[in-house]
Write a protein that holds these residues in place. Structure first.
Motif, PDB file in Angstrom:
ATOM      1  N   GLU A  93       0.812  -1.219   0.000  1.00  0.00           N
ATOM      2  CA  GLU A  93       0.000   0.000   0.000  1.00  0.00           C
ATOM      3  C   GLU A  93       0.845   1.270   0.000  1.00  0.00           C
ATOM      4  OE1 GLU A  93      -2.565  -0.347   3.359  1.00  0.00           O
ATOM      5  OE2 GLU A  93      -3.862  -1.861   2.426  1.00  0.00           O
ATOM      6  N   HIS A  94       2.151   1.142   0.086  1.00  0.00           N
ATOM      7  CA  HIS A  94       3.017   2.325   0.146  1.00  0.00           C
ATOM      8  C   HIS A  94       2.865   3.140  -1.133  1.00  0.00           C
ATOM      9  CE1 HIS A  94       6.528   4.878   0.620  1.00  0.00           C
ATOM     10  NE2 HIS A  94       6.653   4.426   1.874  1.00  0.00           N
ATOM     11  N   PRO A  95       2.693   4.435  -1.034  1.00  0.00           N
ATOM     12  CA  PRO A  95       2.440   5.247  -2.234  1.00  0.00           C
ATOM     13  C   PRO A  95       3.583   5.256  -3.243  1.00  0.00           C
ATOM     14  CG  PRO A  95       2.789   6.638  -0.295  1.00  0.00           C
ATOM     15  CD  PRO A  95       2.635   5.250   0.200  1.00  0.00           C
ATOM     16  N   ASP A  96       4.801   4.956  -2.806  1.00  0.00           N
ATOM     17  CA  ASP A  96       5.927   4.980  -3.729  1.00  0.00           C
ATOM     18  C   ASP A  96       6.202   3.622  -4.369  1.00  0.00           C
ATOM     19  OD1 ASP A  96       6.370   7.674  -3.377  1.00  0.00           O
ATOM     20  OD2 ASP A  96       7.774   7.384  -1.722  1.00  0.00           O
ATOM     21  N   ILE A  97       5.436   2.612  -4.001  1.00  0.00           N
ATOM     22  CA  ILE A  97       5.522   1.320  -4.683  1.00  0.00           C
ATOM     23  C   ILE A  97       4.649   1.397  -5.922  1.00  0.00           C
ATOM     24  CG2 ILE A  97       4.875  -1.120  -4.567  1.00  0.00           C
ATOM     25  CD1 ILE A  97       7.441  -0.524  -3.082  1.00  0.00           C
ATOM     26  N   THR A  98       5.240   1.120  -7.070  1.00  0.00           N
ATOM     27  CA  THR A  98       4.499   1.290  -8.331  1.00  0.00           C
ATOM     28  C   THR A  98       4.016  -0.026  -8.932  1.00  0.00           C
ATOM     29  OG1 THR A  98       6.583   1.271  -9.569  1.00  0.00           O
ATOM     30  CG2 THR A  98       5.727   3.410  -8.889  1.00  0.00           C
ATOM     31  N   ALA A  99       4.522  -1.155  -8.445  1.00  0.00           N
ATOM     32  CA  ALA A  99       4.097  -2.451  -8.971  1.00  0.00           C
ATOM     33  C   ALA A  99       4.353  -3.517  -7.916  1.00  0.00           C
ATOM     34  CB  ALA A  99       4.828  -2.796 -10.264  1.00  0.00           C
ATOM     35  N   LYS A 121      -2.475  -0.646  -8.900  1.00  0.00           N
ATOM     36  CA  LYS A 121      -1.089  -0.826  -9.321  1.00  0.00           C
ATOM     37  C   LYS A 121      -1.013  -2.125 -10.107  1.00  0.00           C
ATOM     38  CE  LYS A 121       0.592   1.187  -4.975  1.00  0.00           C
ATOM     39  NZ  LYS A 121       1.372   0.942  -3.728  1.00  0.00           N
ATOM     40  N   PRO A 122      -0.080  -2.229 -11.052  1.00  0.00           N
ATOM     41  CA  PRO A 122       0.102  -3.515 -11.739  1.00  0.00           C
ATOM     42  C   PRO A 122       0.494  -4.603 -10.740  1.00  0.00           C
ATOM     43  CG  PRO A 122       1.300  -1.757 -12.855  1.00  0.00           C
ATOM     44  CD  PRO A 122       0.840  -1.186 -11.555  1.00  0.00           C
ATOM     45  N   ILE A 123      -0.152  -5.762 -10.855  1.00  0.00           N
ATOM     46  CA  ILE A 123       0.127  -6.881  -9.962  1.00  0.00           C
ATOM     47  C   ILE A 123       0.372  -8.132 -10.801  1.00  0.00           C
ATOM     48  CG2 ILE A 123      -0.730  -8.344  -8.088  1.00  0.00           C
ATOM     49  CD1 ILE A 123      -2.521  -6.038  -7.232  1.00  0.00           C
ATOM     50  N   THR A 124       1.558  -8.701 -10.676  1.00  0.00           N
ATOM     51  CA  THR A 124       1.840  -9.994 -11.277  1.00  0.00           C
ATOM     52  C   THR A 124       1.959 -11.020 -10.159  1.00  0.00           C
ATOM     53  OG1 THR A 124       4.211  -9.481 -11.299  1.00  0.00           O
ATOM     54  CG2 THR A 124       2.950  -9.061 -13.332  1.00  0.00           C
ATOM     55  N   SER A 125       1.789 -12.295 -10.522  1.00  0.00           N
ATOM     56  CA  SER A 125       1.720 -13.296  -9.462  1.00  0.00           C
ATOM     57  C   SER A 125       1.970 -14.692 -10.001  1.00  0.00           C
ATOM     58  CB  SER A 125       0.338 -13.256  -8.797  1.00  0.00           C
ATOM     59  OG  SER A 125      -0.693 -13.363  -9.775  1.00  0.00           O
ATOM     60  N   GLU A 126       2.413 -15.564  -9.094  1.00  0.00           N
ATOM     61  CA  GLU A 126       2.529 -16.997  -9.354  1.00  0.00           C
ATOM     62  C   GLU A 126       1.905 -17.686  -8.159  1.00  0.00           C
ATOM     63  OE1 GLU A 126       3.383 -20.311  -8.491  1.00  0.00           O
ATOM     64  OE2 GLU A 126       5.552 -20.215  -8.853  1.00  0.00           O
ATOM     65  N   LEU A 127       0.767 -18.383  -8.394  1.00  0.00           N
ATOM     66  CA  LEU A 127      -0.104 -18.785  -7.303  1.00  0.00           C
ATOM     67  C   LEU A 127      -0.389 -20.280  -7.231  1.00  0.00           C
ATOM     68  CD1 LEU A 127      -2.688 -15.873  -7.670  1.00  0.00           C
ATOM     69  CD2 LEU A 127      -0.672 -15.944  -6.199  1.00  0.00           C
ATOM     70  N   GLY A 128       0.273 -21.070  -8.014  1.00  0.00           N
ATOM     71  CA  GLY A 128       0.060 -22.501  -7.904  1.00  0.00           C
ATOM     72  C   GLY A 128      -1.233 -22.952  -8.547  1.00  0.00           C
ATOM     73  N   GLY A 129      -1.851 -23.969  -7.973  1.00  0.00           N
ATOM     74  CA  GLY A 129      -3.070 -24.530  -8.523  1.00  0.00           C
ATOM     75  C   GLY A 129      -3.078 -26.028  -8.373  1.00  0.00           C
ATOM     76  N   ILE A 130      -3.965 -26.681  -9.106  1.00  0.00           N
ATOM     77  CA  ILE A 130      -4.096 -28.138  -9.050  1.00  0.00           C
ATOM     78  C   ILE A 130      -3.428 -28.714 -10.293  1.00  0.00           C
ATOM     79  CG2 ILE A 130      -5.678 -30.054  -8.687  1.00  0.00           C
ATOM     80  CD1 ILE A 130      -5.846 -27.728  -6.608  1.00  0.00           C
ATOM     81  N   SER A 131      -2.274 -29.313 -10.119  1.00  0.00           N
ATOM     82  CA  SER A 131      -1.513 -29.816 -11.265  1.00  0.00           C
ATOM     83  C   SER A 131      -1.820 -31.287 -11.512  1.00  0.00           C
ATOM     84  CB  SER A 131      -0.012 -29.644 -11.021  1.00  0.00           C
ATOM     85  OG  SER A 131       0.347 -28.285 -11.013  1.00  0.00           O
ATOM     86  N   PRO A 132      -2.232 -31.635 -12.743  1.00  0.00           N
ATOM     87  CA  PRO A 132      -2.457 -33.038 -13.068  1.00  0.00           C
ATOM     88  C   PRO A 132      -1.217 -33.723 -13.623  1.00  0.00           C
ATOM     89  CG  PRO A 132      -3.499 -31.579 -14.701  1.00  0.00           C
ATOM     90  CD  PRO A 132      -2.650 -30.730 -13.804  1.00  0.00           C
ATOM     91  N   THR A 133      -1.144 -35.019 -13.417  1.00  0.00           N
ATOM     92  CA  THR A 133      -0.201 -35.873 -14.139  1.00  0.00           C
ATOM     93  C   THR A 133      -1.017 -36.888 -14.920  1.00  0.00           C
ATOM     94  OG1 THR A 133       1.638 -35.621 -12.588  1.00  0.00           O
ATOM     95  CG2 THR A 133       1.618 -37.599 -13.949  1.00  0.00           C
ATOM     96  N   ILE A 134      -0.958 -36.799 -16.229  1.00  0.00           N
ATOM     97  CA  ILE A 134      -1.722 -37.671 -17.114  1.00  0.00           C
ATOM     98  C   ILE A 134      -0.868 -38.884 -17.464  1.00  0.00           C
ATOM     99  CG2 ILE A 134      -2.843 -37.844 -19.367  1.00  0.00           C
ATOM    100  CD1 ILE A 134      -3.297 -34.787 -19.210  1.00  0.00           C
ATOM    101  N   VAL A 135      -1.346 -40.072 -17.112  1.00  0.00           N
ATOM    102  CA  VAL A 135      -0.637 -41.313 -17.412  1.00  0.00           C
ATOM    103  C   VAL A 135      -1.339 -41.962 -18.599  1.00  0.00           C
ATOM    104  CG1 VAL A 135       0.091 -43.559 -16.534  1.00  0.00           C
ATOM    105  CG2 VAL A 135       0.013 -41.585 -14.993  1.00  0.00           C
ATOM    106  N   VAL A 136      -0.705 -41.902 -19.758  1.00  0.00           N
ATOM    107  CA  VAL A 136      -1.304 -42.443 -20.980  1.00  0.00           C
ATOM    108  C   VAL A 136      -1.101 -43.954 -21.000  1.00  0.00           C
ATOM    109  CG1 VAL A 136      -1.364 -42.337 -23.499  1.00  0.00           C
ATOM    110  CG2 VAL A 136      -0.805 -40.282 -22.169  1.00  0.00           C
ATOM    111  N   PRO A 137      -2.167 -44.737 -21.131  1.00  0.00           N
ATOM    112  CA  PRO A 137      -2.008 -46.192 -21.066  1.00  0.00           C
ATOM    113  C   PRO A 137      -1.164 -46.739 -22.212  1.00  0.00           C
ATOM    114  CG  PRO A 137      -4.220 -45.606 -21.804  1.00  0.00           C
ATOM    115  CD  PRO A 137      -3.559 -44.332 -21.361  1.00  0.00           C
ATOM    116  N   GLY A 138      -0.412 -47.781 -21.905  1.00  0.00           N
ATOM    117  CA  GLY A 138       0.433 -48.448 -22.886  1.00  0.00           C
ATOM    118  C   GLY A 138       0.888 -49.772 -22.328  1.00  0.00           C
ATOM    119  N   THR A 139       1.849 -50.382 -22.973  1.00  0.00           N
ATOM    120  CA  THR A 139       2.409 -51.641 -22.476  1.00  0.00           C
ATOM    121  C   THR A 139       3.740 -51.342 -21.813  1.00  0.00           C
ATOM    122  OG1 THR A 139       1.303 -52.871 -24.249  1.00  0.00           O
ATOM    123  CG2 THR A 139       3.109 -53.969 -23.090  1.00  0.00           C
TER     124      THR A 139
END
Length: 591
Positions: free
Chosen positions: A255-261, A295-313
């Motif tokens: 919230e500081h006024p001199d922070i621009t991003a 102010k411009p806000i960028t972020s990296e926030l995670g999420g629910i990551s899948p691992t897709i196992v494609v069937p094979g032999t």
């Protein structure tokens, strides 16, 4: 790899001066005012600093990181409760000083190229990618990459409509006009992977041409002396300042006024609290998309990551290796990674489904024990078990949790709640071959909350049988990093790769975040990174027609020589040389 940036209410030290003095501050507001004033004043000097001197700064930070790497890892072990001889220390070497060393080296090359009038992507192959995109082949780059990460490749895909000439012309971002300041950025640091915060600081400095105040997550307060030593040349010039404290300090900073991003790594809940406020009023503001901060806000926030196992032999060895691969994707750092796999997507019609799940249970049972150092972990495990009575517990404390029977649905807990803990769900979808893959891609895009990363495990024979189906699936997936027969964290460890959510999220529907980081080539308009790795480790891969020298990767939680390999990788990154390779290879091959 994320965690809540300011959600912890624990109060840390109140901060320090950054005017080359060392007086300890005692009020809640003075450290922020002091730090912001220092880097605001330093912004004038930053824009007057030529590219050649910026390259020198990166070289100095690189050398200081190498000099204090041992202290970094020792401190990290204390924070995470790891014994001095723990096999898990390999994680701290690779996701700590190693990542900063490779990033500063790659950024120094980028800035050096610009200083000489060249494009940072000169020397990198650029090819066409599906959907009118361009792909920059960033890994391997050079003989050492080809040897150390043999069998792994990485491409950065642009957004549609960007051709190779535009990639070359625009690479460099704000360093193409270094005399134009973009103000003062605030970085709210993560507390799980300890290279995140310093890498985010570097990206603000170079991609955006901003001086930076970094606010550490309270979990990482003990790293303050290490980070101050590493960034000492930038702190002395007023280009970087570091403060500590709890949520009140983070609030005062943004919230500081001199922070621009603002850039933050954390949870979606924390993001919304910063942007819209809390409680009923915060919910109303989010629904109306009325942010509190202009102010411009960028972020990296995670999420629910899948691992897709494609069937094979698959052979018995394939089943065991890939089950350990999936276990690593979940249990690395005890699941406190925002790109940790949270749900495995498998075929209900795969005739080896039961065998794979048996190996996955064994991998969960055999994984090394570790403390649940991250606050709230036990409560999140308990919440998962409450949502799924069929959950299975493993390990001495029963915290490693496997949840079969996850289903598709808007209210499905595992698809919409990031556990940030050692909990892995399993969802079964119908079909085999192309039918299954298409269903899995559609489910990952439409049913999973978040777009940070997705993994695909697929046998080489199945890839051939799919024809162009796998490439179509990669193009169709809406994720910031896509890994085929690898973990998306390889993208995190690749300095020249981009890291972040798939583009398109908004403040009121932020999911995995807005913008990218890392991206050491400073490529404009990156959309995703595509990682490919070997299905099998060497030497078994070679015997089965895959050319790779890669043994069991050192980031596997079961790797027996990970601390030594991680240390030697870090030492190599600090000063690459042929003489260091024999000992490094010897350790890696014993893993």
């Amino acid at each position: 790899m994320c965690l809540a940036a300011i959600e912890s209410r624990r109060e840390g030290p109140r901060g320090r001066r950054f005017d080359n003095g060392s007086a300890q501050m005692t009020t809640k507001t003075d450290p922020i005012d002091t730090a912001v004033a220092a880097v605001r004043a330093g912004a004038d000097g930053w824009v007057r600093t030529p590219l050649s001197q910026r390259r020198d700064l990166l070289t100095k930070i690189n050398a200081l990181t190498a000099a204090h790497a041992e202290e970094w890892v020792r401190t990290a072990a204390t924070i995470k409760g790891l014994a001095a001889d723990s096999l898990l220390l390999g994680e701290e070497w690779m996701s700590g000083p190693y990542s900063v060393l490779t990033a500063t080296a790659a950024l120094a090359e980028t800035v050096g190229a610009l200083a000489e009038g060249r494009s940072p992507v000169d020397g990198f192959t650029i090819v066409d990618a599906p959907g009118n995109r361009s792909a920059v082949k960033v890994l391997p780059h050079g003989i050492f990459d080809a040897l150390l990460l043999n069998g792994f490749t990485a491409e950065v895909w642009t957004t549609p409509g960007v051709d190779a000439s535009q990639v070359r012309a625009k690479a460099g971002l704000a360093q193409r006009d270094p005399t134009t300041s973009n103000g003062v950025g605030a970085v709210l640091g993560a507390g799980n992977i300890f290279s995140i915060a310093p890498l985010d600081v570097l990206y603000q400095l170079f991609a955006y041409n901003r001086t930076v105040v970094l606010k550490l997550n309270p979990i990482t307060d003990a790293l303050l002396p290490v980070l101050e030593k590493i960034f000492a040349p930038a702190i002395a010039q007023g280009w970087v300042a570091i403060v500590t404290g709890g949520a009140d300090v983070g609030k005062a900073l943004v919230e500081h006024p001199d922070i621009t991003a603002i850039h933050m790594t954390g949870s979606e809940i924390t993001h919304d609290a910063i942007v819209f406020g809390t409680g009923e009023e915060g919910a109303r503001r989010k629904a109306a998309n009325e942010p509190l901060i202009d102010k411009p806000i960028t972020s990296e926030l995670g999420g629910i990551s899948p691992t897709i196992v494609v069937p094979g032999t698959w052979s018995d060895a394939d089943l065991k290796f890939q089950a350990r691969h999936v276990a690593t994707q979940r249990l690395h750092n005890n699941g406190y990674n925002c790109v940790a796999a949270q749900v495995v997507v498998i075929s209900a019609d795969w005739d080896q489904k039961s065998a794979f799940l048996a190996e996955l249970r064994a991998a969960f049972a055999d994984a090394p024990a570790r403390p649940d150092y991250y606050p709230g972990s036990a409560a999140r495990v308990a919440a998962a078990k409450q949502a799924y009575p069929q959950a299975e517990s493993f390990g001495r404390n029963g915290d490693r949790t496997l949840v079969p029977g996850v289903r598709v649905g808007a209210d499905e807990h595992a698809l919409h709640t990031e556990y940030f803990a050692p909990v892995l769900g399993v969802i079964e979808l119908p079909g085999t071959g192309t039918e299954f893959l298409r269903t899995a891609v559609r489910t990952a895009n439409e049913e999973f909350h978040g777009t940070l990363g997705v993994n695909i495990l697929v046998h080489p024979k199945t890839i051939r049988a799919l024809g162009g189906g796998l490439d179509e699936a990669i193009a169709e997936l809406r994720y910031g990093t896509i890994a085929v027969n690898a973990w998306t964290a390889v993208g995190y460890l690749t300095a020249t790769a981009s890291w972040g959510a798939f583009p398109g999220h908004t403040l009121d529907d932020v999911q995995s975040g807005i913008g990218v980081v890392h991206n050491a080539l400073l490529i404009d308009n990156p959309e995703r990174t595509v990682i490919r790795g070997p299905f099998r480790p060497a030497p078994r891969a070679i015997f089965n027609g895959e050319f790779t020298l890669s043994p069991v990767p050192p980031w596997f939680v079961t790797n027996r020589t990970a601390p030594t390999t991680g240390r030697r990788l870090t030492e190599f990154a600090a000063a690459p040389g042929w003489g260091k390779l024999p000992a490094l290879f010897a350790s890696a091959l014993r893993g």
